[in-house]
Every structure is written in C-alpha cells, then in structure tokens.
Design a protein around this motif. Structure first.
Motif, mmCIF file in Angstrom:
data_model
loop_
_atom_site.group_PDB
_atom_site.id
_atom_site.type_symbol
_atom_site.label_atom_id
_atom_site.label_comp_id
_atom_site.label_asym_id
_atom_site.label_seq_id
_atom_site.Cartn_x
_atom_site.Cartn_y
_atom_site.Cartn_z
ATOM 1 N N ARG A 131 0.658 -1.168 0.105
ATOM 2 C CA ARG A 131 -0.186 0.155 -0.167
ATOM 3 C C ARG A 131 0.883 1.336 -0.090
ATOM 4 N NH1 ARG A 131 -5.637 -0.266 2.574
ATOM 5 N NH2 ARG A 131 -6.093 -2.175 2.069
ATOM 6 N N ALA A 132 0.410 2.188 -0.808
ATOM 7 C CA ALA A 132 1.140 3.598 -0.750
ATOM 8 C C ALA A 132 0.509 4.379 0.316
ATOM 9 C CB ALA A 132 0.888 4.035 -2.140
ATOM 10 N N THR A 133 0.655 4.080 1.674
ATOM 11 C CA THR A 133 -0.012 4.838 2.948
ATOM 12 C C THR A 133 1.099 6.003 3.131
ATOM 13 O OG1 THR A 133 -0.992 2.816 3.499
ATOM 14 C CG2 THR A 133 -1.013 4.844 4.868
ATOM 15 N N PRO A 134 0.322 7.269 3.155
ATOM 16 C CA PRO A 134 1.346 8.272 3.473
ATOM 17 C C PRO A 134 1.453 8.252 4.972
ATOM 18 C CG PRO A 134 -0.860 8.877 3.025
ATOM 19 C CD PRO A 134 -0.747 7.913 2.904
ATOM 20 N N TRP A 135 2.239 7.485 5.606
ATOM 21 C CA TRP A 135 2.324 7.275 7.096
ATOM 22 C C TRP A 135 2.830 8.527 7.669
ATOM 23 C CZ3 TRP A 135 0.135 3.313 9.265
ATOM 24 C CH2 TRP A 135 -0.073 2.295 8.314
#
Length: 72
Positions: free
Chosen positions: A31-35
């Motif tokens: 996933r390309a989650t903007p942590w």
C-alpha cells in the motif's frame, strides 16, 4: 517402514502465525500509505484532546471555596 515425522502442534501453530505476519507485512508494504501524514494527523488529534481536557469549562468552578481557596 518410512514414516513421515509428525510435527509438534506448537511448531504448526508457530508456522501459521509466522505466515500471517508475513502476509500482513506484505500488504502494508504494497500500500502507498502516507504514514508521515497519518501520524501527524493522529498526533494533532491527540494534542487537541489533551488541551480540551486540560482547559476548565468554567474557571469559577475550579476556584471555589470548597477547594480551600479564599480568594484573598
């Protein structure tokens, strides 16, 4: 007689657990989650909750004579 060794039940459970951990890690990496953005929003929300709880609703209530404050 070639009997296949039966694995210990705890070893089987450990393998299932490890497989589950690997699958979860793979999903997180996929996933390309903007942590950094999510963590910033989370910290901001927590800070807002803390400041809401620390601010008295009515300052007169916090300095009543019952608390031992005489006002002089």
């Amino acid at each position: 007689m070639n009997e296949t060794p039966v694995p210990h039940p705890l070893d089987v459970l450990d393998e299932i657990d490890q497989r589950h951990v690997r699958e979860q890690q793979a999903m997180l990496y996929a996933r390309a989650t903007p942590w950094s953005e999510l963590l910033t929003q989370y910290v901001d929300a927590l800070a807002a909750l803390v400041t809401e709880d620390s601010e008295p609703d009515n300052p007169a209530e916090t300095t009543s004579s019952e608390d031992g404050y005489s006002g002089s």
